[in-house]
Design an enzyme around this catalytic site. Structure first.
Site, mmCIF file in Angstrom:
data_model
loop_
_atom_site.group_PDB
_atom_site.id
_atom_site.type_symbol
_atom_site.label_atom_id
_atom_site.label_comp_id
_atom_site.label_asym_id
_atom_site.label_seq_id
_atom_site.Cartn_x
_atom_site.Cartn_y
_atom_site.Cartn_z
ATOM 1 N NE ARG A 8 24.421 64.790 35.180
ATOM 2 C CZ ARG A 8 25.718 64.570 35.018
ATOM 3 N NH1 ARG A 8 26.129 63.469 34.413
ATOM 4 N NH2 ARG A 8 26.620 65.425 35.474
ATOM 5 C CB CYS A 15 17.352 61.366 33.628
ATOM 6 S SG CYS A 15 18.785 61.841 32.634
#
Length: 645
Positions: free
Chosen positions: A50, A2
């Protein structure tokens, strides 16, 4: 995998910067290539990138809110003990709507505040917004595996996983010349500073509480090292081996939980071999990966990697590369770096990560062992200085001879001459100056000579001295122990060089790297042990080598360390020669830029092509990286000296 960013606007001027949050989030695309989510309100914006498929436990929309809509989190990392923490919270009456570690972290913070941090086992950087109190809370993991940068002024607070995201907010880019001075010595910039005056790195093991008119940065973790207690430890060596084996095995096992393909880096060194061997015990179908240098046998260690892979029975893949293959990636790497960072082994890590990502999404690595257990050549030198005898005195007395011999890293003989020369010079210094000398590629005086005369005149180095003292705070002037050296390496080299390198290069290729040696229980234990359990006159990383001797082939032990190096000297003299001579380090470019003294740069270029280059190739590479970065982020036509006039 992420990336996170956000802004907290304190006034109308700060709110104008909110328009940049979408681009700032998009700038983190490499860290999270598939999905982008943003929260916006009157004063706070949070952005999150993400990967589409990570472990099922981590598949959660972010920013994530609690059920009261008071707290929101953006999170980058992994919490390995999240299941245990969730059970404990459930027993206290806390409910959950997902299976993610993100929600566990959020609920843990809501219940315990910043005291939650000491209960986490993992690597992370996160921000939690408390809408009711109108505050942000940010934290970074104990050792700096995940990065976090921030800007704070009277109008706003900005944070992000990478500098390229920070710069999307339209900040004035003012160079920090003390950081540049550090960079010219080390080839990286230690936290909490960056190349820009107004941008800071949150240091490992630190957290921040931000209000509308307040910012508090504090340490929440430090390695619990006590010099006297570790030296007087009553734990026997055999018992230390048994405990170390258990702790490291547990650390590896925790990091094998994955619903996506997982493998392990296997360089052929002891560190990655031990991690791979332990992982193979729990995961019989383990896939291991290494790279080799087909044209450079001096740097190639794939024969050892294959030997280990056969011994532990993994599916092993070697990426055998020519010099052309290696050099073909250099421009991509230079382009990805958003703050000057010139550890040349990043090239190898980039290619290894890129090739590994074709087979796996997660990889284990052996990082951290060298710093804690004495794996570097300099550690053998420090040990000899602490326990010096007639051999060491002889090397010092022959300093004049070593200085007349050819010195470079490209052959065994020339490298030994280089090492003898550095040892003799360091032997004349006190503990702190010796450490700084052996951690650097350029001395303080030599780095200062590289700067433009006008910069030297204006640069009083008032900030550099306290920065260096802080870095060396665990070292006495005299009488250092090896554990003192290891602790300083953990604070300087590990977080600012090694982990930065792995994070940058793995994230550039969408690969998550997990580091079992940096499980905090392993680290805390190792720093409770005496020096002699880790290094002596015959062996480095003694505890690791003795403790896992039964798992690995005997040919692996106590052989010379080569490191993850690339044939940089040859490249700079051949393929990159025109880039140096006609572009980035040309007289026209350097003079118009106004940062460096061209006469000194020219002297370094001449040394590069001499029979005795020494470590100058590392210094030239540092200049190449900086100049490439300067052209991309500062503008080729920008002059620097006037800023200090």
């Amino acid at each position: 995998m992420c990336g996170i960013t956000g802004i907290f606007a304190f006034n109308l001027v700060g709110k104008f910067n909110k328009i940049h949050v979408t681009n700032a989030t998009m700038a983190l695309q490499k860290r999270g290539p598939d999905f982008q989510d943003i929260y916006l309100d009157d004063s706070v914006c949070l952005g999150h990138r993400r990967l589409s498929i990570i472990d099922t436990r981590a598949v959660s929309n972010q920013p994530m809110w609690d059920e009261t809509r008071r707290y929101s989190i953006v999170f980058n990392g992994e919490i390995f003990n999240y299941k245990q923490l969730r059970q404990e919270l459930r027993a206290e009456g806390v409910s959950f709507s997902t299976e993610s570690d993100t929600e566990v972290l959020l609920k843990l913070y809501i219940r315990y505040g910043d005291a939650c941090l000491s209960r986490l086992n993992g690597f992370f950087a996160f921000c939690i917004f408390d809408k009711q109190d109108d505050t942000l809370f940010l934290a970074r993991d104990r050792f700096g595996i995940k990065p976090l940068l921030y800007v704070y002024d009277e109008d706003k607070f900005i944070f992000a996983s990478e500098m390229k995201s920070i710069l999307q907010y339209g900040l004035e880019k003012k160079l920090d010349y003390n950081s540049l001075y550090l960079y010219l010595q080390l080839n990286y910039i230690p936290s909490p500073d960056t190349i820009f005056l107004d941008v800071k790195k949150l240091a490992p093991g630190h957290c921040i509480k931000v209000g509308r008119r307040s910012l508090e940065v504090k340490s929440w973790y430090g390695i619990p090292y006590d010099r006297e207690k570790s030296a007087a430890s009553n734990l026997s060596y055999p018992d230390a081996i048994q405990k170390f084996r258990k702790l490291l095995n547990d650390a590896v096992h925790k990091r094998l939980v994955s619903d996506v393909p997982l493998g392990s880096f296997l360089s052929g060194g002891v560190d990655s071999s031990v991690i791979s061997a332990l992982a193979a015990k729990h995961k019989p179908d383990l896939h291991t990966f290494s790279i080799g240098y087909r044209d450079e046998k001096f740097f190639d260690e794939t024969s050892y990697a294959r030997l280990v892979a056969e011994h532990i029975k993994t599916k092993h893949t070697v990426f055998s590369l020519t010099n052309a293959d290696l050099y073909g990636h250099v421009h991509n790497i230079l382009d990805y770096i958003d703050e000057p960072f010139a550890d040349s082994s990043a090239i190898a890590v980039y290619i290894l990560s890129k090739e590994t990502r074709k087979h796996a999404t997660v990889a284990l690595s052996g990082d951290g062992a060298d710093e804690m257990l004495g794996g570097y050549n300099k550690h053998a030198a420090f040990y000899r200085m602490i326990h010096r005898g007639w051999k060491e005195q002889l090397v010092v007395s022959l300093e004049g001879l070593w200085n007349k011999m050819p010195q470079s890293r490209n052959s065994a003989f020339a490298n030994k001459m280089r090492q003898f020369s550095r040892f003799a010079e360091g032997a004349k210094m006190n503990s702190r100056d010796r450490y700084w000398k052996w951690a650097s590629f350029a001395s303080k005086d030599d780095a200062l000579k590289m700067l433009h005369p006008d910069l030297r005149m204006n640069m009083w180095l008032k900030e550099f001295v306290p920065r260096m003292k802080n870095i060396l705070r665990h070292l006495p002037d005299e009488g250092e122990t090896m554990n003192d050296i290891f602790l300083t390496d953990m604070n300087l080299v590990l977080g600012n060089d090694m982990l930065t390198k792995v994070d940058l290069m793995s994230m550039a290729n969408g690969l998550e790297v997990r580091v079992p040696f940096l499980d905090f229980e392993v680290v805390n234990f190792l720093f409770s042990l005496p020096d002699q359990y880790k290094i002596n006159s015959n062996i480095r990383k003694r505890l690791l080598q003795d403790g896992f001797r039964d798992l690995l082939p005997p040919q692996l032990y106590n052989r010379p360390k080569k490191g993850f190096e690339v044939p940089l000297l040859k490249w700079l003299r051949t393929e990159m020669k025109s880039l140096i001579m006609d572009d980035l380090l040309s007289e026209d470019f350097v003079v118009n830029q106004g940062i460096f003294d061209y006469s000194e740069i020219n002297r370094l270029k001449q040394q590069l092509f001499s029979p005795s280059p020494g470590d100058v190739h590392a210094r030239i590479w540092g200049l190449v990286v900086f100049q490439w970065w300067w052209k991309k982020y500062m503008g080729a036509g920008t002059a620097a000296v006037s800023e200090l006039g």
